[in-house]
Design a protein around this motif. Structure first.
Motif, mmCIF file in Angstrom:
data_model
loop_
_atom_site.group_PDB
_atom_site.id
_atom_site.type_symbol
_atom_site.label_atom_id
_atom_site.label_comp_id
_atom_site.label_asym_id
_atom_site.label_seq_id
_atom_site.Cartn_x
_atom_site.Cartn_y
_atom_site.Cartn_z
ATOM 1 N N THR A 166 81.399 1.657 -6.837
ATOM 2 C CA THR A 166 82.173 2.355 -6.712
ATOM 3 C C THR A 166 83.669 3.025 -6.585
ATOM 4 O O THR A 166 84.212 1.236 -6.276
ATOM 5 C CB THR A 166 81.124 3.373 -5.242
ATOM 6 N N THR A 216 80.363 6.191 -9.206
ATOM 7 C CA THR A 216 80.630 7.235 -8.822
ATOM 8 C C THR A 216 82.970 6.769 -8.000
ATOM 9 O O THR A 216 82.539 6.062 -8.526
ATOM 10 C CB THR A 216 80.056 6.956 -7.123
ATOM 11 N N GLU A 246 79.698 10.059 -11.213
ATOM 12 C CA GLU A 246 79.094 11.503 -10.578
ATOM 13 C C GLU A 246 80.202 11.216 -9.160
ATOM 14 O O GLU A 246 81.194 10.458 -8.976
ATOM 15 C CB GLU A 246 78.752 10.414 -9.496
ATOM 16 N N ALA A 248 81.670 12.379 -5.969
ATOM 17 C CA ALA A 248 81.720 12.808 -4.384
ATOM 18 C C ALA A 248 82.805 12.433 -3.545
ATOM 19 O O ALA A 248 83.602 11.926 -3.917
ATOM 20 C CB ALA A 248 80.887 11.457 -4.587
ATOM 21 N N HIS A 267 78.382 14.186 -4.667
ATOM 22 C CA HIS A 267 77.094 13.868 -4.094
ATOM 23 C C HIS A 267 78.058 14.226 -2.546
ATOM 24 O O HIS A 267 79.583 13.614 -2.318
ATOM 25 C CB HIS A 267 77.190 12.364 -4.650
#
Length: 408
Positions: A166, A216, A246, A248, A267
């Protein structure tokens, strides 16, 4: 939320000496190496020298390390797949431009090996960006902000270890005024200008995250005062054009429990520092109950769409009353921290959450070293045996994760 998105064995001793000493000196691969200005040799075994993890400091103040090509990275027990829990750590990286790329690579491998030893399958790289005062409309990188290229190299090394990655830019708060010096209270004088500046800053990091296939990208963290602003739609739309993973947002715990978090992202994470008013010797079950009391203010039952993006607490007396106190240094109490970790892990599993990231490990530290409690934050957990045991137990538990059906 709208997007669900070498080999020679000599017979004679003389031959051995010739091979071990004479030949490697010519080839530049001798196990004893002399560096410029040094009276003593450095021992190098299997291509790795005996320099500490932080690297050697050169005469000009820069830091160097052995070439990364000679180092190998450990591999995770089982690589993360969709539906599995994210068992991870927030790695906070304040870069130093004087550090060589070799040093950065060596530190990344050091942390990857440590995380694998914890049975982690994920890592979040948090790094600072900067602004002016609370009303500033300018967002910019500073000397401590890693470049996109250096970030990409670190992500690459973590992927070699099989870690889910991430990318998480985090607003540095030191330029904000003391009374309200928190990223969640900024009040840009011109929001159009602020969002334009912010989007320009994150674009190269989105490209780096995409190039290294990060899972992410956290488009914002703890920006309470800007949540729900319609301008986020454009920021996220443009981010998704650059990054296929993703996107987020990580909300602070207070805003999470007090109302809806209106952000157009795939998310939601929670920086979860829920205060629990109990004694230092409280049981794990008591701490679990305290966490559930907070979570139930928002929603009861399973929370498969929620990740605990930050969880941490000081290893000290009185910490349960203010888990997010980064600065106070009361008497060290390792059991307080370890029991908190056990409780959080139990909550994540019982509520079917998508995982947890512990705050934190600093990039330039050696995670294998015991914290110096005279200077270190009490929130540091690396090098604390009871906390590390709790983390390993959590990460190696039988929890299968929320699964891919997260309709509940």
């Amino acid at each position: 939320m709208k997007r669900a998105r070498l080999p020679l064995l000599a017979v004679l001793p003389v031959s051995v000496i010739s091979f071990v000493i004479a030949v490697p000196f010519v080839a530049g691969d001798h196990p004893l190496r002399w560096e410029s200005g040094s009276l003593m040799p450095k021992l190098v075994l299997n291509g790795e020298d005996s320099t500490p993890a932080g690297g050697a400091t050169d005469s000009d103040g820069t830091t160097s390390a052995s070439p990364s090509q000679t180092q190998k990275t450990a591999k995770v027990d089982k690589e993360w797949k969709q539906g599995m829990p994210q068992w991870g750590v927030q790695l906070y990286w304040e870069d130093n431009p004087k550090h060589s790329l070799e040093y950065v690579e060596k530190q990344a491998r050091l942390h990857a090996d440590y995380l694998v030893g914890l049975h982690a399958n994920s890592v979040s790289v948090s790094f600072p960006f900067f602004t002016g005062d609370r009303e500033s409309t300018k967002i910019f990188e500073g000397a401590k902000t890693p470049t996109p290229a250096r970030l990409a190299r670190v992500l690459e090394i973590f992927h070699e270890a099989g870690l889910r990655t991430t990318v998480r830019p985090l607003m540095d708060e030191r330029s904000l005024d003391a009374e309200d010096g928190w990223r969640g209270n900024i009040k840009p004088a011109d929001r159009d200008a602020w969002f334009a500046s912010y989007e320009a800053f994150v674009a190269p990091y989105l490209k780096a995250a995409e190039s290294e296939k990060a899972a992410t990208f956290v488009i914002g963290t703890e920006l309470n005062s800007l949540e729900g602003d319609a301008r986020w739609d454009g920021v996220v739309d443009d981010a998704e054009k650059l990054f296929s993973g993703e996107v987020a947002y990580d909300a602070n715990w207070d805003n999470y429990v007090s109302g809806p978090i209106s952000m157009p992202v795939s998310h939601l994470g929670i920086d979860a520092y829920f205060p629990v008013k109990v004694a230092d010797d409280a049981s794990v079950d008591t701490l679990v109950k305290g966490w559930n009391n907070w979570l139930d203010k928002k929603a009861t039952g399973k929370l498969p769409k929620i990740t605990i993006s930050e969880a941490g607490i000081g290893a000290m007396n009185g910490a349960y009353h203010a888990p997010g106190d980064f600065y106070t240094k009361r008497a060290v109490n390792p059991k307080v921290q370890a029991n908190w970790y056990k409780a959080v892990c139990q909550v994540v599993q019982e509520r079917r959450m998508s995982g947890v990231y512990w705050w934190s490990i600093y990039f330039d530290t050696d995670p294998n070293a015991k914290p110096d409690d005279k200077v270190a934050s009490r929130l540091d957990f690396a090098g604390r045996p009871l906390s590390e045991k709790a983390v390993r137990s959590c990460f190696s538990s039988g929890y299968a994760g929320p699964g891919t059906d997260t309709a509940s």
